[in-house]
Each structure stands twice: as C-alpha cells, then as structure tokens.
Motif scaffolding. Structure first.
Motif, mmCIF file in Angstrom:
data_model
loop_
_atom_site.group_PDB
_atom_site.id
_atom_site.type_symbol
_atom_site.label_atom_id
_atom_site.label_comp_id
_atom_site.label_asym_id
_atom_site.label_seq_id
_atom_site.Cartn_x
_atom_site.Cartn_y
_atom_site.Cartn_z
ATOM 1 N N SER A 216 -18.331 -41.846 19.031
ATOM 2 C CA SER A 216 -18.984 -41.290 20.225
ATOM 3 C C SER A 216 -20.396 -40.827 19.900
ATOM 4 C CB SER A 216 -18.167 -40.122 20.799
ATOM 5 O OG SER A 216 -18.214 -39.007 19.941
ATOM 6 N N LEU A 217 -21.256 -40.906 20.904
ATOM 7 C CA LEU A 217 -22.625 -40.377 20.846
ATOM 8 C C LEU A 217 -22.778 -39.388 21.992
ATOM 9 C CD1 LEU A 217 -24.874 -43.543 20.357
ATOM 10 C CD2 LEU A 217 -24.649 -41.656 18.741
ATOM 11 N N ILE A 218 -23.352 -38.238 21.684
ATOM 12 C CA ILE A 218 -23.682 -37.282 22.740
ATOM 13 C C ILE A 218 -25.190 -37.059 22.705
ATOM 14 C CG2 ILE A 218 -23.375 -34.944 23.627
ATOM 15 C CD1 ILE A 218 -20.570 -34.946 22.440
ATOM 16 N N ILE A 219 -25.839 -37.386 23.808
ATOM 17 C CA ILE A 219 -27.298 -37.289 23.891
ATOM 18 C C ILE A 219 -27.660 -36.236 24.927
ATOM 19 C CG2 ILE A 219 -29.436 -38.518 24.408
ATOM 20 C CD1 ILE A 219 -28.074 -41.083 23.551
ATOM 21 N N GLY B 293 -26.116 -38.035 28.170
ATOM 22 C CA GLY B 293 -24.718 -38.282 28.474
ATOM 23 C C GLY B 293 -23.907 -38.518 27.222
ATOM 24 N N LYS B 294 -22.646 -38.832 27.419
ATOM 25 C CA LYS B 294 -21.733 -39.121 26.312
ATOM 26 C C LYS B 294 -21.388 -40.602 26.332
ATOM 27 C CE LYS B 294 -17.303 -37.869 24.216
ATOM 28 N NZ LYS B 294 -16.122 -36.984 24.258
ATOM 29 N N TYR B 295 -21.503 -41.243 25.166
ATOM 30 C CA TYR B 295 -21.206 -42.653 25.020
ATOM 31 C C TYR B 295 -20.012 -42.808 24.079
ATOM 32 C CZ TYR B 295 -25.997 -43.090 26.800
ATOM 33 O OH TYR B 295 -27.136 -42.990 27.550
ATOM 34 N N SER B 296 -19.091 -43.715 24.410
ATOM 35 C CA SER B 296 -17.892 -43.877 23.593
ATOM 36 C C SER B 296 -17.638 -45.339 23.268
ATOM 37 C CB SER B 296 -16.678 -43.272 24.297
ATOM 38 O OG SER B 296 -16.466 -43.890 25.554
ATOM 39 N N LEU B 297 -17.031 -45.555 22.102
ATOM 40 C CA LEU B 297 -16.721 -46.893 21.627
ATOM 41 C C LEU B 297 -15.460 -46.815 20.778
ATOM 42 C CD1 LEU B 297 -17.445 -49.900 20.973
ATOM 43 C CD2 LEU B 297 -18.822 -49.000 19.075
ATOM 44 N N ASN C 196 -31.025 -33.166 25.967
ATOM 45 C CA ASN C 196 -32.486 -33.058 25.947
ATOM 46 C C ASN C 196 -33.029 -32.798 24.552
ATOM 47 O OD1 ASN C 196 -33.133 -33.543 28.607
ATOM 48 N ND2 ASN C 196 -32.804 -31.423 29.222
ATOM 49 N N ASP C 197 -32.221 -32.154 23.696
ATOM 50 C CA ASP C 197 -32.775 -31.740 22.408
ATOM 51 C C ASP C 197 -31.984 -32.199 21.201
ATOM 52 O OD1 ASP C 197 -30.585 -30.179 22.755
ATOM 53 O OD2 ASP C 197 -31.606 -28.249 22.529
ATOM 54 N N SER C 198 -31.009 -33.089 21.359
ATOM 55 C CA SER C 198 -30.283 -33.563 20.193
ATOM 56 C C SER C 198 -29.512 -34.841 20.480
ATOM 57 C CB SER C 198 -29.308 -32.489 19.682
ATOM 58 O OG SER C 198 -28.250 -32.307 20.606
ATOM 59 N N ILE C 199 -29.220 -35.574 19.388
ATOM 60 C CA ILE C 199 -28.333 -36.724 19.430
ATOM 61 C C ILE C 199 -27.291 -36.514 18.337
ATOM 62 C CG2 ILE C 199 -28.128 -39.224 19.255
ATOM 63 C CD1 ILE C 199 -31.091 -39.437 19.788
ATOM 64 N N THR C 200 -26.022 -36.480 18.701
ATOM 65 C CA THR C 200 -24.967 -36.352 17.696
ATOM 66 C C THR C 200 -24.063 -37.573 17.738
ATOM 67 O OG1 THR C 200 -23.586 -35.068 19.225
ATOM 68 C CG2 THR C 200 -24.980 -33.836 17.681
ATOM 69 N N TYR C 201 -23.665 -37.992 16.541
ATOM 70 C CA TYR C 201 -22.781 -39.145 16.356
ATOM 71 C C TYR C 201 -21.515 -38.657 15.674
ATOM 72 C CZ TYR C 201 -20.950 -43.069 13.532
ATOM 73 O OH TYR C 201 -20.141 -43.991 12.904
ATOM 74 N N SER C 202 -20.364 -39.112 16.148
ATOM 75 C CA SER C 202 -19.114 -38.785 15.472
ATOM 76 C C SER C 202 -18.235 -40.018 15.386
ATOM 77 C CB SER C 202 -18.369 -37.656 16.188
ATOM 78 O OG SER C 202 -17.965 -38.051 17.486
ATOM 79 N N ALA C 203 -17.508 -40.128 14.280
ATOM 80 C CA ALA C 203 -16.566 -41.228 14.071
ATOM 81 C C ALA C 203 -15.277 -40.641 13.517
ATOM 82 C CB ALA C 203 -17.151 -42.257 13.111
ATOM 83 N N GLU C 204 -14.162 -41.018 14.128
ATOM 84 C CA GLU C 204 -12.860 -40.495 13.706
ATOM 85 C C GLU C 204 -11.860 -41.635 13.589
ATOM 86 O OE1 GLU C 204 -11.503 -36.830 15.629
ATOM 87 O OE2 GLU C 204 -13.441 -36.765 16.669
ATOM 88 N N GLY C 205 -10.944 -41.506 12.638
ATOM 89 C CA GLY C 205 -9.898 -42.501 12.421
ATOM 90 C C GLY C 205 -9.116 -42.150 11.181
ATOM 91 N N PHE C 206 -8.349 -43.085 10.670
ATOM 92 C CA PHE C 206 -7.542 -42.850 9.479
ATOM 93 C C PHE C 206 -8.448 -42.573 8.282
ATOM 94 C CE2 PHE C 206 -5.317 -44.685 5.720
ATOM 95 C CZ PHE C 206 -4.307 -43.724 5.633
ATOM 96 N N GLN C 207 -8.302 -41.384 7.701
ATOM 97 C CA GLN C 207 -9.111 -40.934 6.560
ATOM 98 C C GLN C 207 -10.608 -41.052 6.851
ATOM 99 O OE1 GLN C 207 -7.697 -43.120 3.102
ATOM 100 N NE2 GLN C 207 -5.920 -41.766 2.870
ATOM 101 N N LEU C 208 -10.970 -40.820 8.091
ATOM 102 C CA LEU C 208 -12.374 -40.920 8.497
ATOM 103 C C LEU C 208 -12.746 -39.773 9.419
ATOM 104 C CD1 LEU C 208 -15.089 -42.557 8.834
ATOM 105 C CD2 LEU C 208 -14.007 -43.623 10.838
#
Length: 316
Positions: free
Chosen positions: A225-228, A205-209, A230-242
C-alpha cells in the motif's frame, strides 16, 4: 517618489518570475535596487520598464536570518509612509537609500537565503502616462529559482482575477515553490516530510496492490500500500516473513505521473537485502481510467526481476 510608490504597489499585489530563455533569466542578475517588503518581511530587488516588463527577486531568509528581518525596520529606525486610502506604503528618499545600502551589504552572502525570481512580460502592462499603469487580467507569471548561480525555470501560472492575484502574492506561496527542489536542500528541515513532497491534489489518497493474489501458496501473497498526503508518502509491504514500512520522496511530478524513490525506513523495518537491489520505486501514471505503477523495486524483489505494469486501486 511617485514612481517608487507605483513600483511598491505592483510588488505588493504581484508575485512572479520569468525568463524561459537564458537571455531573459540573466536580467535578474542586473537588478540593483534593493527594497524591503514590510508585509512579507523579506528583502527583494525589482525593476519595471515599458520595454522589458517587471522583474523581481525575492530573498527568503533561512532560520538564522529570520529574526533580523522580523525586526529590520525597528532595528534600523526606518518608518514606512502609510497610505490608508490606497492601502499601501512607501519609503522616504532617505530611508530608501538607507534600505538599499543595508541590504546590498547584507545580501552578499546568498547562502543564507533561498532565492526566487519573478517576471511579468511587458504586454500585460497598460500605461496611462510615463508613470501610471495598470496590469490587465488575465496575465501570466513565470517563476525561477536561483541555484548554483544559475536561474532555473520552475513554473508558469495564469492569473485570471483579483483573487488569484492575492493568492499568489503571499510569502507562503513563494516558499512553497522551493519544496521538492534542490534549492531547499540546505535548509534546516527537521520536518523531513516537507522535504519529500509537494503533491498535486489529485495524488492524495491510499493506493493498494495485492501481489500473487491467486497463488496456491499463501506465502507468496504480498499486500502493498501507498498512502499519499500533502506532506508525506509512505509505503508498506506485508506478507509471510515480510514487513516493510518506508517513507518515500517524489523527485519529479506532473499532472499525469509521480516518480517515487526511497527516503528512509520507519519503525526499524529497513530490508537491506531488498534495498541493495534497488531504491527506485518507479512511477505511477494515470491514463484517464487506471493508476498504473511501474516499479523496479517491486519487480526485482517480488517478481523475479521481470518488468510488469501493476494496476493499483485508489481510495480516499
């Protein structure tokens, strides 16, 4: 010959491993008779006796050996004896000895294989006479992997019925036991996603914070956010200059917690300053109501190093 036939019948319908004690796991190293499973196209060793139970060792060929075992029977002029009535097969005494000698020499170099052991305890076998037996449902299977010449316990599974029995008797399932363990680290894994995760179904599933959601300064607000899958886990972070977009790996997991670590950056988003502080993305736990994330990476880079438990939202 009758006994060999019954061994084969067991091995086609079962896939298991045990030895939760060190003494038990040593028995895998004492097996001496090699066998070729023509359905799975893998070599193996096995033994069954009333006192000790059923032991088997599966050798999963790595890519450089797969072609050899795909053509093993044809190349070596070995012809299995089919029994259409029982939907099984056996080998002649001559071919059995030939297979044993060929595999004994071939399997000396174990680095070309991933190795899984299986065990069924003797109480699950019901003997009608010296040779004939049945396996009563439910029964328990225990699995081991061989790593650095040691047998390490992986998991235990309860087989409740015939459908369970068939589901856990496939090479695909045997290979799945290697995912996420050190035994698979030397495989040629261009598919790095396969190397990272073998996730439990309930983690998908998708997890958000949202950090600092109520801050008066919008530059302090960060969306993570985290997206999990069957075959991968991706992490993303967004914001000012990020902007960070990483692939993570799961080092351990169980039904209540998931441990996360940095694997690699995607889209050239590697933030060296942040990653120098920590590559430990912590653990997510489920308390029956909330998903709670404790993360040294987030604490150090977004919370001035103060430890915090973050409640994250999950959506499918």
């Amino acid at each position: 010959m009758k006994k060999l036939y019954l061994y084969i019948l067991l091995l086609i319908t079962l896939i298991c491993c045990n030895g939760q004690t060190n003494d038990l796991s040593k028995n895998f190293n004492t097996l001496s008779e090699y066998y070729f499973d023509k359905e799975q196209k893998i070599p193996m060793k096995f033994n069954l006796d009333k006192k000790g139970g059923g032991y088997s060792v599966y050798y999963i060929p790595k890519e450089n050996q797969q072609k050899y075992y795909t053509n093993f029977l044809k190349t070596n002029n070995i012809n299995p004896i089919e029994d259409e009535y029982n939907d099984t097969y056996s080998y002649s005494e001559k071919d059995r000895k030939k297979i044993n000698l060929l595999l004994k020499n071939k399997l000396v170099d174990e680095q070309n294989y991933d190795i899984i052991g299986q065990y069924i305890a003797p109480q699950y076998f019901k003997y009608e006479d010296n040779d004939n037996y049945t396996v009563d449902f439910p029964y328990t299977i225990k699995f081991y992997k061989k790593e650095d010449n040691k047998w390490l316990f992986i998991k235990e599974i309860s087989i409740k019925n015939y459908n369970d029995d068939m589901a856990y008797s496939k090479k695909e399932f045997i290979k799945s036991l290697l995912v996420g363990t050190n035994i698979s680290k030397n495989q040629n894994l261009n598919k790095e996603k396969r190397q990272t995760v073998d996730l439990l179904e309930n983690w998908k599933g998708k997890y958000s914070l949202i950090l600092n959601e109520n801050s008066d300064d919008w530059r302090n607000i960060h969306e993570i956010s985290l997206i999990i899958s069957n075959d991968s886990i991706t992490y993303s972070a967004e914001g000012f200059q990020l902007y960070e977009y990483y692939m993570l790996k799961s080092s351990t997991k169980d039904s209540h917690s998931l441990i996360l670590n940095y694997l690699k950056a995607l889209d050239d988003t590697e933030n060296e300053r942040h990653l120098q502080k920590s590559k430990d993305f912590g653990a997510i736990t489920f308390d029956g109501k909330n998903y709670i994330w404790e993360s040294p990476y987030i604490d150090l880079n977004f919370n001035d190093g103060k430890k915090r438990k973050y409640i994250i939202k999950k959506s499918q």
